[in-house]
Design a protein around this motif. Structure first.
Motif, PDB file in Angstrom:
ATOM      1  N   TYR A  50       0.826  -1.206   0.000  1.00  0.00           N
ATOM      2  CA  TYR A  50       0.000   0.000   0.000  1.00  0.00           C
ATOM      3  C   TYR A  50       0.862   1.258   0.000  1.00  0.00           C
ATOM      4  CZ  TYR A  50      -2.943   3.787   1.634  1.00  0.00           C
ATOM      5  OH  TYR A  50      -3.562   5.003   1.762  1.00  0.00           O
ATOM      6  N   GLU A  51       1.803   1.326   0.919  1.00  0.00           N
ATOM      7  CA  GLU A  51       2.623   2.529   1.045  1.00  0.00           C
ATOM      8  C   GLU A  51       3.426   2.792  -0.225  1.00  0.00           C
ATOM      9  OE1 GLU A  51       5.857   4.510   4.170  1.00  0.00           O
ATOM     10  OE2 GLU A  51       5.588   2.342   4.117  1.00  0.00           O
ATOM     11  N   ARG A  54       1.043   3.574  -3.271  1.00  0.00           N
ATOM     12  CA  ARG A  54       0.489   4.919  -3.100  1.00  0.00           C
ATOM     13  C   ARG A  54       1.508   5.982  -3.509  1.00  0.00           C
ATOM     14  NH1 ARG A  54       0.320   6.414   2.711  1.00  0.00           N
ATOM     15  NH2 ARG A  54       2.323   7.341   2.145  1.00  0.00           N
ATOM     16  N   GLU A  65       1.107   8.673  -6.510  1.00  0.00           N
ATOM     17  CA  GLU A  65       1.203  10.104  -6.215  1.00  0.00           C
ATOM     18  C   GLU A  65       2.288  10.773  -7.048  1.00  0.00           C
ATOM     19  OE1 GLU A  65      -0.443  10.303  -1.614  1.00  0.00           O
ATOM     20  OE2 GLU A  65       1.725  10.085  -1.961  1.00  0.00           O
ATOM     21  N   THR A 111      -2.949  -5.364  -1.623  1.00  0.00           N
ATOM     22  CA  THR A 111      -2.764  -4.710  -0.334  1.00  0.00           C
ATOM     23  C   THR A 111      -2.996  -5.743   0.777  1.00  0.00           C
ATOM     24  OG1 THR A 111      -5.081  -4.032  -0.360  1.00  0.00           O
ATOM     25  CG2 THR A 111      -3.461  -2.418  -1.145  1.00  0.00           C
ATOM     26  N   GLU A 164      -7.268  -0.557   2.187  1.00  0.00           N
ATOM     27  CA  GLU A 164      -6.092  -0.091   1.452  1.00  0.00           C
ATOM     28  C   GLU A 164      -6.313  -0.205  -0.053  1.00  0.00           C
ATOM     29  OE1 GLU A 164      -2.407  -1.026   4.543  1.00  0.00           O
ATOM     30  OE2 GLU A 164      -2.812  -2.431   2.905  1.00  0.00           O
ATOM     31  N   GLU A 170      -8.472   2.593  -1.376  1.00  0.00           N
ATOM     32  CA  GLU A 170      -7.774   3.874  -1.465  1.00  0.00           C
ATOM     33  C   GLU A 170      -6.852   3.933  -2.678  1.00  0.00           C
ATOM     34  OE1 GLU A 170      -6.310   7.633  -0.995  1.00  0.00           O
ATOM     35  OE2 GLU A 170      -8.153   6.707  -0.275  1.00  0.00           O
ATOM     36  N   LEU A 171      -6.152   2.846  -2.974  1.00  0.00           N
ATOM     37  CA  LEU A 171      -5.299   2.842  -4.162  1.00  0.00           C
ATOM     38  C   LEU A 171      -6.131   3.004  -5.427  1.00  0.00           C
ATOM     39  CD1 LEU A 171      -2.586   0.092  -3.477  1.00  0.00           C
ATOM     40  CD2 LEU A 171      -2.436   2.572  -3.138  1.00  0.00           C
ATOM     41  N   LEU A 213      -7.134   6.600  -5.735  1.00  0.00           N
ATOM     42  CA  LEU A 213      -6.004   7.437  -6.119  1.00  0.00           C
ATOM     43  C   LEU A 213      -5.660   7.250  -7.601  1.00  0.00           C
ATOM     44  CD1 LEU A 213      -3.916   9.446  -5.063  1.00  0.00           C
ATOM     45  CD2 LEU A 213      -2.479   7.505  -4.410  1.00  0.00           C
ATOM     46  N   VAL A 248      -6.783   4.663   6.803  1.00  0.00           N
ATOM     47  CA  VAL A 248      -6.415   5.123   5.459  1.00  0.00           C
ATOM     48  C   VAL A 248      -7.309   6.314   5.132  1.00  0.00           C
ATOM     49  CG1 VAL A 248      -6.273   4.526   3.035  1.00  0.00           C
ATOM     50  CG2 VAL A 248      -5.742   2.808   4.762  1.00  0.00           C
ATOM     51  N   GLY A 258      -5.217   8.594   1.109  1.00  0.00           N
ATOM     52  CA  GLY A 258      -3.854   8.274   0.740  1.00  0.00           C
ATOM     53  C   GLY A 258      -2.826   8.464   1.844  1.00  0.00           C
ATOM     54  N   ARG A 259      -3.274   8.868   3.036  1.00  0.00           N
ATOM     55  CA  ARG A 259      -2.311   9.083   4.124  1.00  0.00           C
ATOM     56  C   ARG A 259      -2.692   8.236   5.324  1.00  0.00           C
ATOM     57  NH1 ARG A 259       2.165  11.006   1.876  1.00  0.00           N
ATOM     58  NH2 ARG A 259       1.709  12.760   0.514  1.00  0.00           N
TER      59      ARG A 259
END
Length: 363
Positions: A107-108, A111, A115, A127, A132, A135-136, A139, A358, A361-362
């Motif tokens: 995930y990290e 992401r 970004e 993920t 997670e 969120e991906l 994004l 989550v 994205g943060r």
């Protein structure tokens, strides 16, 4: 009735070899230098429209050795692995990144790549949990970028041929599916397979492959029942899943890090049955047994290590401006993660990431 997974062009009968170019050359960056990255990158180098530009790692020696072995033009390395990855993502020459870190970092890292404006092919599982994954997907959609979970099995001609036979009606209606994948993995708490912080365990590492056959034949189930074994570190060493569908249809799936098995899949139908060769995630044969007719075996030759098919689909989609592959759409990835979340709830299996929110994205 059509196969549950749409047939990718690279796996269609009579399609050109997946190494043949379908458009502009894409420049690749690779995150991690482990065993799976070694195998996949060897197939990236087979594609006519791929250029291996860079590799990133925590370890300078590993990065440089990997680059020398595969012909990468640049290396990014730092004891803080994320710092190395971020520098690579800032490279304006890179179009797409392949992520092969342990599950807990997916995930990290993904992401950060999104970004930075990079398309992403990320190893399964995408993920640790569905939150997670959602969120991906958000994004990637917001930035118009391609994102795909690297489930190579979904793109193999043998798999699509098997599912096309099942859904053609030749063998009647599907009654049940049985699939297993396992091997005895020596316990080592430092190895990602046994490391809870890395998302280790049989479920995230193996379950997607038996699930491929159940979902391909029957779709998503109405009910999932799970039983499993957790070790003293809270890592799942083995689990059995029973998926129940309308009309009494079922799938029985087994994943194990403590026992060997046939590593194949059987699809039983009302007028015959089908069995994959071994292993079920990369079969070179399928056996077809129609009731009242002669059995047959169909054979399939690999192209490279057979990662070429998922790499061709990734390349084609990016070249055509698609943000998701019809064969592994984002909704299917998120729904699969929700299914696995439900399995973990039944097993009492928790990951460190589960307790971290989550938010856009943060963490």
């Amino acid at each position: 009735m059509t196969a549950f997974f749409p047939l990718p062009p690279c796996a269609a009968p009579g399609a050109p070899s997946p190494i043949e170019a379908t458009g502009r050359t894409l420049r690749w960056g690779v995150v991690s230098t482990g065993r799976i990255a070694d195998a996949v990158v060897s197939d990236i180098n087979l594609l006519e429209d791929a250029r291996l530009l860079a590799v990133s790692s925590r370890d300078r020696g590993r990065a440089e050795a990997f680059a020398a072995r595969h012909g990468a033009e640049k290396t990014y390395h730092d004891a803080d692995g994320m710092a190395a990855y971020l520098r690579m993502f800032a490279d304006p020459e890179i179009d797409v990144v392949y992520i092969a870190t342990p599950h807990g970092q997916h995930y990290e890292v993904a992401r950060a790549a999104l970004e930075a404006g990079k398309h992403v092919l990320c190893e399964k599982s995408l993920t640790i949990n569905a939150a997670e994954a959602e969120e991906l997907v958000r994004l990637a959609g917001a930035n118009g970028l391609f994102l795909m979970e690297a489930i190579w099995t979904r793109f193999l001609p043998a798999v699509h041929r098997a599912l096309s036979i099942v859904h053609s009606g030749e063998l009647g209606d599907v009654a049940w599916v049985r699939a297993d994948l396992g091997f005895p993995a020596a316990y080592d708490p430092q190895w990602r397979l046994w490391d809870p912080a890395a998302g280790g365990g049989a479920l995230l590492d193996l379950a997607v492959y038996p699930l491929t056959w159940a979902l391909g034949a029957l779709g998503f189930p109405q009910l999932v029942q799970a039983a499993g074994v957790l070790n003293d570190d809270g890592v799942d060493a083995q689990e059995a899943l029973t998926l129940t569908y309308s009309g009494g249809r079922q799938a029985q799936l087994m994943c194990s890090l403590i026992g060997a098995g046939p590593r194949d899949a059987t699809i039983s139908c009302t007028a015959g049955w089908l069995r994959t060769g071994q292993p079920l995630n990369n079969p070179s044969t399928i056996e077809v047994y129609p009731v009242g007719a002669e059995a047959r075996v169909e054979e399939f030759e690999p192209v490279g290590r057979n990662f070429t098919y998922e790499l061709r689909e990734t390349t084609r989609c990016i070249q055509e401006g698609l943000t998701e592959s019809p064969t592994i759409p984002w909704a299917h990835t998120v729904d699969t993660m929700r299914l696995l979340d439900g399995v973990r709830n039944q097993l009492g299996l928790r990951y460190a990431n589960d307790g971290q929110a989550v938010v856009r994205g943060r963490r």
